[in-house]
Design an enzyme around this catalytic site. Structure first.
Site, PDB file in Angstrom:
ATOM      1  N   THR A 148       0.818  -1.224   0.000  1.00 16.09           N
ATOM      2  CA  THR A 148       0.000   0.000   0.000  1.00 16.09           C
ATOM      3  C   THR A 148       0.850   1.271   0.000  1.00 16.09           C
ATOM      4  O   THR A 148       2.066   1.225   0.111  1.00 16.09           O
ATOM      5  CB  THR A 148      -0.941   0.003   1.218  1.00 16.09           C
ATOM      6  OG1 THR A 148      -0.174  -0.283   2.397  1.00 16.09           O
ATOM      7  CG2 THR A 148      -2.018  -1.049   1.076  1.00 16.09           C
ATOM      8  N   ASP A 149       0.147   2.406  -0.130  1.00 15.32           N
ATOM      9  CA  ASP A 149       0.816   3.716  -0.214  1.00 15.32           C
ATOM     10  C   ASP A 149       0.797   4.448   1.122  1.00 15.32           C
ATOM     11  O   ASP A 149       0.821   5.681   1.167  1.00 15.32           O
ATOM     12  CB  ASP A 149       0.121   4.594  -1.272  1.00 15.32           C
ATOM     13  CG  ASP A 149       0.047   3.898  -2.616  1.00 15.32           C
ATOM     14  OD1 ASP A 149       1.071   3.356  -3.047  1.00 15.32           O
ATOM     15  OD2 ASP A 149      -1.036   3.890  -3.220  1.00 15.32           O
TER      16      ASP A 149
ATOM     17  N   SER B 170       1.272   8.682   5.102  1.00 10.26           N
ATOM     18  CA  SER B 170       0.716   8.649   3.746  1.00 10.26           C
ATOM     19  C   SER B 170       1.849   8.958   2.782  1.00 10.26           C
ATOM     20  O   SER B 170       2.469  10.014   2.864  1.00 10.26           O
ATOM     21  CB  SER B 170      -0.405   9.679   3.580  1.00 10.26           C
ATOM     22  OG  SER B 170      -0.790   9.757   2.213  1.00 10.26           O
ATOM     23  N   ARG B 171       2.129   8.000   1.889  1.00  9.83           N
ATOM     24  CA  ARG B 171       3.269   8.186   0.985  1.00  9.83           C
ATOM     25  C   ARG B 171       2.939   9.117  -0.177  1.00  9.83           C
ATOM     26  O   ARG B 171       3.814   9.478  -0.948  1.00  9.83           O
ATOM     27  CB  ARG B 171       3.752   6.826   0.472  1.00  9.83           C
ATOM     28  CG  ARG B 171       4.268   5.948   1.596  1.00  9.83           C
ATOM     29  CD  ARG B 171       4.934   4.675   1.107  1.00  9.83           C
ATOM     30  NE  ARG B 171       5.324   3.859   2.254  1.00  9.83           N
ATOM     31  CZ  ARG B 171       4.622   2.846   2.728  1.00  9.83           C
ATOM     32  NH1 ARG B 171       3.491   2.519   2.143  1.00  9.83           N
ATOM     33  NH2 ARG B 171       5.032   2.163   3.758  1.00  9.83           N
ATOM     34  N   VAL B 172       1.665   9.475  -0.313  1.00  6.92           N
ATOM     35  CA  VAL B 172       1.292  10.480  -1.316  1.00  6.92           C
ATOM     36  C   VAL B 172       1.489  11.875  -0.732  1.00  6.92           C
ATOM     37  O   VAL B 172       1.928  12.801  -1.411  1.00  6.92           O
ATOM     38  CB  VAL B 172      -0.157  10.263  -1.791  1.00  6.92           C
ATOM     39  CG1 VAL B 172      -0.604  11.388  -2.700  1.00  6.92           C
ATOM     40  CG2 VAL B 172      -0.286   8.921  -2.499  1.00  6.92           C
TER      41      VAL B 172
END
Length: 673
Positions: A513-514, A539-541
């Protein structure tokens, strides 16, 4: 198989022992385990062993078993018998031909069929069995090898009915003035082609069945993931392809199926019927309605397993998907097309976050799909009731594979839900899908795999369990305009045991997941709801999925909370604190209280921005913590009454300009005064 085992297998083949005698020996060993122990015991004399064999086993097996016991092969007998049964099956199946008929065949017809079978399958004489079967109405059905030639009137009539129905529907839908002459011409064509409406299908038969798993012999060209149909109408999915047999998981009860029952390939991958009529409905893992509101008419058929969109088809994730939860939207933003994991122990509010997010999509043109895997039916009913109460069911679909259903249904449920989501995404819509939860999905897959005799690996999970979730979650993406411009956002849920996020399944899904939202039991029990651990969540975004207004208003919120936590631990035994430390602690307590949020109360974007801006600029620092919730509620009511222009500008432009910030400060000051 070892050389000595092969020698005994060759001896069985030479003796041509019938399958019935092999089964008798097997049954003795299964029902009386002491017999095998006695025969393998070196303290028992050979004469005693010989007497036991002669008393318990068929006569033509005596010599073989005496030699096997003498050479110490007792423990290897089950494996030898399994191999011999396979040899017998191949031998029997390769020359077996069954012809079902209504009207007896003439001698010339029988001779033609014999010639055809010999040319198609074997170059020697073949035994043909003739069976009278009035159910096929007319014509005949030939089963030879693993192929079925269906030239029966029953099949022709069924295919003619389906074709006529489809073509008549097409005529009516394509033309408003479709007349009876068009339909009659279609009917004439179908009647004219009546005798050719039959086909060839590849068949097999069951060699072993139980626990929702069937072992199939035949169907040599079957594909992994293909849908097959059993003679009682039940369908199954091919999940294991071995050298001599195929493993199929049943999508239904196995009543009426026995060893020898036939199974036919359908030639298509497992899938679900999809249409806009799914919205507002509760369906099972096969897409069939279970809410009692009538049939769902399918407009299309989407396979449950599908390749994820390639990199070229995607575009960057930069459009926010607001959850309405202040703690998440401010620090761990989720974008449309992202995969954000919700992880934590049981009863920490994981499902509540997902349901809040679904409720918050009202009026935002987002389709929501909630997939319940292995949940109690009462829990699913409660979620449906909540969605209806807040008006979210009209744009949602609930896919339920409850704990009482077989493992195959729990296994395919998330894939079926994703197929439905991809249908809406293919129409350019934005879709949110919740998998609740993938821990139970992995357990269902493990149960299924062990029944298919796949070797277990780490923590007893099969080796391909990572691929199980990666091929599911990779299908979540945001497509570019050339490919429809839709998006699929995934919120998978994982349940941990005692907060162990380093276990096999949690680490698998974290790596796919991101980002993850980690919910902690201690925080939950201390009254912090949602119980988000700000240190382990990420959150990698990141800011790419936030509006500029939210990014500016949130500021250094996460850093402030981290400093507060560190200082709180450091000063918990201190008696005297300087003013700077006291201010930092008070500010941290205020932020923690501000981020508390009741269930099913998602906040709109403008409210989050205003509250965060006020908190970060000290407007709440002098408010007692017990009065903060009431104060912020009254503040927002005041702004809705006298600051509608501020709300409209935040929602429209999503940017905090200097002028807008001044107006926000003025109206908060006016309210305070």
């Amino acid at each position: 198989m070892k050389d000595n085992q092969k020698d005994f297998l060759k001896e069985l083949i030479r003796l041509d022992i019938p399958q019935e005698d092999i089964d008798t020996v097997r049954n003795v060993f299964v029902t009386c385990p002491d017999v095998a122990d006695t025969l393998s015991n070196p303290l028992v004399t050979q004469d005693e062993k010989r007497n036991i064999i002669k008393k318990l086993f068929p006569e033509n097996m005596h010599k073989f078993l005496i030699n096997a016991v003498r050479d110490g092969m007792t423990d290897s007998l089950p494996e030898i018998f399994d191999e011999y049964s396979e040899v017998l099956l191949e031998k029997q199946h390769s020359i077996r031909a069954v012809i079902r008929y209504v009207t007896p065949l003439t001698e010339s017809q029988q001779a033609d069929l014999r010639k055809f079978i010999m040319e198609r399958f074997v170059k020697e004489d073949v035994a043909i069995e003739y069976r009278h079967d009035p159910d096929i109405i007319g014509g005949f059905i030939l089963n030879a090898g693993d192929v079925e030639y269906d030239k029966s009137y029953r099949t022709s009539l069924r295919l003619m009915k389906e074709t006529f129905k489809n073509r008549a529907t097409e005529l009516i839908e394509s033309s408003d003035n479709a007349n009876s002459g068009d339909i009659i011409s279609v009917l004439k064509t179908e009647v004219k082609d009546f005798t050719t409406k039959s086909g060839t299908s590849e068949t097999g038969f069951i060699t072993r069945i139980g626990d929702g798993i069937a072992r199939i012999h035949g169907m040599n060209s079957v594909m992994y993931g293909e849908l097959v149909e059993f003679e009682n109408g039940i369908r199954g999915i091919v999940q294991s392809i071995e050298e001599k047999t195929t493993g199929v998981v049943l999508l239904g009860q196995e009543h009426g199926l026995t060893e020898g029952s036939s199974v036919v390939r359908t030639g298509k991958r497992a899938g679900v019927g999809v249409s806009d009529e799914l919205l507002g409905r509760v369906v099972d893992a096969l897409g069939s309605p279970i809410d009692g509101l009538g049939v769902i008419k399918a407009d299309d058929y989407f396979p449950i397993e599908r390749e994820a969109p390639g990199v070229i088809e995607r575009k960057s994730v930069n459009v926010p998907l607001q959850t309405g939860i202040l703690a998440i939207d401010s620090m761990f933003p989720i974008g449309r097309g992202q995969r954000e994991l919700i992880i934590g122990d049981r009863q920490t509010g994981k499902t509540s976050i997902a349901v809040d997010t679904i409720i918050n999509q009202k009026g935002k043109d987002v389709i929501c799909i909630y997939v319940a895997i292995g949940q109690k039916s009462s829990t699913v009913a409660q979620v449906v009731s909540t969605l209806k109460k807040y008006g979210a069911m009209e744009y949602s679909v609930v896919v339920s594979a409850s704990a009482s259903e077989p493992a195959p249904f729990q296994y395919i449920a998330p894939y079926s839900g994703t197929a439905m989501a991809e249908y809406f995404m293919s129409k350019g819509r934005d879709v949110l899908i919740v998998y609740d939860d993938l821990s139970k999905h992995a357990v269902a897959y493990r149960a299924m795999s062990l029944l298919l005799h796949r070797p277990p690996g780490r923590e007893a999970y099969p080796g391909d369990v990572f691929y199980l979730h990666s091929r599911l979650l990779e299908r979540s993406s945001r497509l570019d305009d050339e490919h429809g411009g839709g998006s699929l956002t995934a919120l998978p849920i994982i349940e941990t045991l005692a907060g162990d996020i380093s276990a096999y399944i949690p680490t698998n899904v974290i790596s796919i997941t991101d980002g993850q939202i980690f919910l902690e039991s201690e925080l939950f029990n201390s009254g912090l709801r949602p119980a988000v651990n700000y240190g382990l969540s990420v959150s990698r975004v990141g800011g790419a999925a936030q509006t500029k207004a939210m990014k500016k208003a949130a500021g250094n919120l996460r850093i402030d909370l981290a400093q507060f936590k560190e200082m709180e631990i450091f000063t918990q035994f201190s008696s005297e604190l300087d003013k700077a430390t006291t201010d930092l602690l008070n500010h941290g307590h205020m932020l923690t209280e501000l981020l508390k949020q009741p269930l099913y109360n998602p906040l709109p974007h403008y409210e989050q921005v205003i509250l965060l801006y006020a908190a970060q600029h000290g407007f709440f620092d002098d408010i007692p913590l017990k009065e903060l919730r009431e104060y912020r509620t009254e503040l927002m009511n005041y702004i809705r009454s006298y600051g509608q222009d501020i709300i409209e500008e935040i929602e429209e432009k999503k940017v905090l300009t200097g002028d807008l910030m001044e107006r926000i400060e003025r109206i908060i000051t006016a309210f305070g005064e």
